[in-house]
Design a protein around this motif. Structure first.
Motif: not given
Length: 380
Positions: A349-350, A369, A353
């Protein structure tokens, strides 16, 4: 080594978790696009040796004595970080043994929490997870995502819990409705997705932390195996009622706890067995109070984390709580590796973003985030 372009669709990622119980490094590989969970790969637990554990506990104790005031205990932190790098590296080596899938594109690292303070009474929150990110990135030879909590805290959030977005993905994959996910680590946290799709989560109260501390303080090892010590004692319900008068239990979520906000001193003066029984019952009572914060109907609790291996605690949950109590394995999940899986998921997910914390999970003003990326040559 620069971060490679991220392909469309699911990618393999590895995640690592080191909890406040200071017992092991958990690692897991999953296939995810950061939204769904396509597949799970291997998982592993690398226990800390007694020397490892003492080094990390020393760092936690040094952090508590420091408490963000005066010189930081750098040497104690560095010794603990060196241990963590070695055990994370060992965990990855074991994960990749006989692994025939594609190489993970990123590693999500939680780090070792040594201090956590929720925002309260005008005082900003603060949180600290120690890890030597540069040394760990070199040891793993992978891009890493780490320091997931700081951005949330800096935005006014609690910094915890962060696993709920992964819990939501698992609930959706399993088709479970009206189900809350309860993680019983040092602290008990709970995740619930309302029928309208709102993601709610918070730390409900103490869990294994005070029990483990109580047992260790009596020279009986690091925890209460199978809840046998608690099963031999009597619960002091009057003491539990006094503890539940603490304002934390009435505070509306989102809210979070440090592992030592509630500690073994709560049972001071009781026998070994009665203290273990009372601290175990306190976990169930705290969760009972926590469930009262949910408006939606909760029919079932899925219990994850080390507490699910304590039959005395599970029995107390069944007796105290209204919803049906099941373990992670009973719904097809891996209870020992879920937090490691969660940080693999958060790492992807990072990279994309996507938000990892939300107004109703950590109290941030908007979904956001978090986490820093390190690829060897640069960090961002």
């Amino acid at each position: 080594m620069n971060l490679p372009p991220l392909q469309d669709g699911p990618v393999w990622a590895v995640g690592f978790m080191t909890g406040t119980s200071v017992d092991a490094v958990d690692g897991a590989i999953i296939l995810t696009d950061g939204e769904g969970v396509a597949e799970v790969g291997p998982a592993v637990e690398v226990p800390y040796t007694e020397d490892d554990r003492r080094t990390i506990v020393d760092a936690v104790e040094a952090a508590r004595a420091w408490n963000w005031k005066g010189p930081k205990p750098e040497q104690a932190f560095k010794r603990a970080e060196a241990v963590a790098v070695d055990r994370h590296g060992e965990a990855l080596d074991r994960l990749l043994d006989n692994w025939s899938g594609s190489a993970p594109v990123v590693a999500g690292i939680h780090g070792q929490t040594v201090l956590h303070r929720r925002p309260a009474r005008g005082q900003p929150g603060a949180t600290l997870q120690i890890i030597d990110s540069a040394a760990l990135q070199r040891r793993l030879n992978l891009p890493i995502a780490y320091d997931f909590r700081s951005a949330d805290v800096n935005a006014g959030g609690e910094g915890a819990p962060l696993a709920p977005i992964y819990h939501q993905a698992l609930l959706q994959k399993s088709g479970l409705e009206n189900t809350a996910v309860v993680n019983l680590g040092g602290v008990a946290n709970i995740t619930f997705v309302t029928p309208s799709g709102d993601l709610l989560a918070f730390d409900a109260g103490p869990a294994n932390g005070p029990i483990d501390e109580w047992v260790a303080g009596h020279g009986r090892g690091s925890h209460d195996p199978n809840g046998a010590i608690a099963a031999a004692g009597s619960v002091h319900w009057g003491l539990i009622d006094q503890i539940l008068d603490h304002p934390y239990f009435d505070d509306a979520p989102p809210k979070s706890l440090d592992r030592f906000d509630f500690d073994a001193n709560l049972a001071r003066g009781l026998s070994l067995e009665d203290g273990a029984a009372t601290l175990t019952a306190l976990c169930a009572a705290g969760l009972d109070r926590g469930l009262q914060h949910f408006d939606g109907k909760v029919d079932q609790l899925v219990i994850c984390g080390g507490g699910r291996r304590n039959p005395t605690l599970l029995s107390m949950l069944e007796q105290r709580l209204g919803p049906r109590v099941v373990t992670a394995e009973q719904v097809g999940w891996r209870g020992d590796s879920m937090e490691a899986e969660a940080f693999a998921y958060l790492a992807v997910r990072r990279l994309r973003d996507l938000p990892i914390s939300f107004p109703k999970t950590t109290g941030v003003p908007h979904p956001m985030t978090g986490g820093r990326l390190l690829s060897g040559n640069d960090a961002r």
